[in-house]
Design a protein around this motif. Sequence first.
Motif, PDB file in Angstrom:
ATOM      1  N   MET A 197       0.834  -1.200   0.000  1.00 54.99           N
ATOM      2  CA  MET A 197       0.000   0.000   0.000  1.00 54.99           C
ATOM      3  C   MET A 197       0.871   1.254   0.000  1.00 54.99           C
ATOM      4  N   ILE A 198       1.969   1.213   0.768  1.00 58.66           N
ATOM      5  CA  ILE A 198       2.865   2.369   0.850  1.00 58.66           C
ATOM      6  C   ILE A 198       3.583   2.596  -0.476  1.00 58.66           C
ATOM      7  N   ALA A 199       4.134   1.531  -1.041  1.00 54.95           N
ATOM      8  CA  ALA A 199       4.848   1.650  -2.313  1.00 54.95           C
ATOM      9  C   ALA A 199       3.908   2.090  -3.433  1.00 54.95           C
ATOM     10  N   ALA A 200       2.691   1.584  -3.416  1.00 55.23           N
ATOM     11  CA  ALA A 200       1.726   1.948  -4.458  1.00 55.23           C
ATOM     12  C   ALA A 200       1.491   3.456  -4.475  1.00 55.23           C
ATOM     13  N   GLU A 201       1.353   4.059  -3.290  1.00 56.33           N
ATOM     14  CA  GLU A 201       1.166   5.511  -3.269  1.00 56.33           C
ATOM     15  C   GLU A 201       2.387   6.224  -3.842  1.00 56.33           C
ATOM     16  N   THR A 260      -2.973   3.416  -8.033  1.00 59.79           N
ATOM     17  CA  THR A 260      -4.185   3.628  -7.252  1.00 59.79           C
ATOM     18  C   THR A 260      -5.200   2.529  -7.519  1.00 59.79           C
ATOM     19  N   SER A 261      -6.271   2.551  -6.743  1.00 60.74           N
ATOM     20  CA  SER A 261      -7.344   1.571  -6.963  1.00 60.74           C
ATOM     21  C   SER A 261      -7.963   1.753  -8.348  1.00 60.74           C
ATOM     22  N   ALA A 262      -7.886   2.964  -8.896  1.00 58.82           N
ATOM     23  CA  ALA A 262      -8.492   3.239 -10.199  1.00 58.82           C
ATOM     24  C   ALA A 262      -7.628   2.812 -11.364  1.00 58.82           C
ATOM     25  N   VAL A 285      -8.614  -2.342  -1.853  1.00 61.86           N
ATOM     26  CA  VAL A 285      -8.487  -1.523  -0.644  1.00 61.86           C
ATOM     27  C   VAL A 285      -7.970  -0.123  -0.961  1.00 61.86           C
ATOM     28  N   GLY A 286      -7.057  -0.031  -1.927  1.00 60.38           N
ATOM     29  CA  GLY A 286      -6.444   1.247  -2.274  1.00 60.38           C
ATOM     30  C   GLY A 286      -5.027   1.333  -1.759  1.00 60.38           C
ATOM     31  N   ASN A 287      -4.328   2.388  -2.153  1.00 59.45           N
ATOM     32  CA  ASN A 287      -2.973   2.583  -1.654  1.00 59.45           C
ATOM     33  C   ASN A 287      -3.016   3.269  -0.287  1.00 59.45           C
TER      34      ASN A 287
END
Length: 341
Positions: free
Chosen positions: A249-253, A258-260, A302-304
């Motif tokens: 989640m941290i790396a994704a941000e 993103t979830s999109a 869940v999202g980033n």
Amino acid sequence: MKKSVFLGALTLAGLAAGTAMAQDSSTLAAVKDRGTLRCGVNPGTPGFAAPDASGEFVGFDVDVCRAVAAAVLGDSEAVEYTPLTSAVRFTALASGEVDLLARNTTWTFTRDVDLKNTFVGVNYYDGQGFMVPKDLGVSSARELSGATVCIETGTTTELNLADYFRVNNMEYEPVPVESFTEAQTQFLAGACDVYTTDASALAASRASFENPEGYVVLPEIISKEPLGPLVRHGDDNWGDIVRWSLNAMIAAEEYGVTSANAAELANGTDNPEINRLLGVEGELGAMLGLENDWALNIITQVGNYGESFEKNIGENTPVGLARGLNAQWTEGGLIYSPPFR
């Protein structure tokens, strides 16, 4: 030459054994067999973990539980939430009642070493503060000598409070409470002059009051409270799964996943780190005993980290927390994931 070949064979054998051990994780096997993740959470801290209008748990800590369920089971909703008070949370984890504790818990030496827990990361950097009624007429914690203080037992806040008043040569009368909800009730009823806990929880508490303007959070922060999820000692693979679910989640941000857009990016990008994160390149999932789309499931369902923060506790929510220390390292904060490689 023979020695080199022999050592190479040992290395390969060790890697194979490591992979086998990763897939033999007792907690992972139990969660897969059960089909649900058992997650210990706070009974009710708005923004972090609390039942919504339909009775379903939601919040920033709850999203950690959902992320692990998405990674392991492919379904972020496959979670059984167990509300736990501060007094029983570690016992519930040690006994196997829950697989994971995501309950605004401070990482300390004794909790890590003596209680045999494994903290897998920090999802919120916090510190202890004080809240008082505005009409008490104080503007600093240094003015609280002789005050009655609502304090949740079995917490680091209880110990920090004693240290702070001792160092500053002040007296206080503790009013012990068992939970966040009881603390709020007692404080609002006037059973204590002061409520002390993590500053984030004070913000969440104040936001839920009918008259939040009637209460003041004092400026002093008297401790370091690195809050994060934890698992039992002795199951390293399960610890890795929870650790890297949070890191995903941290790396994704950081990388703008993103979830999109995650599903589209999973078709392949020019960034090898994103490709490894989403399972396009490499076999990181297999190393954990998971499918290679484990992190993709986390992000799409869940999202980033930033999405979860803003949805649950950010400045546009009733809790209203700024990112501060919990900004990405690229923005001057402490949030940072090791590389996915």
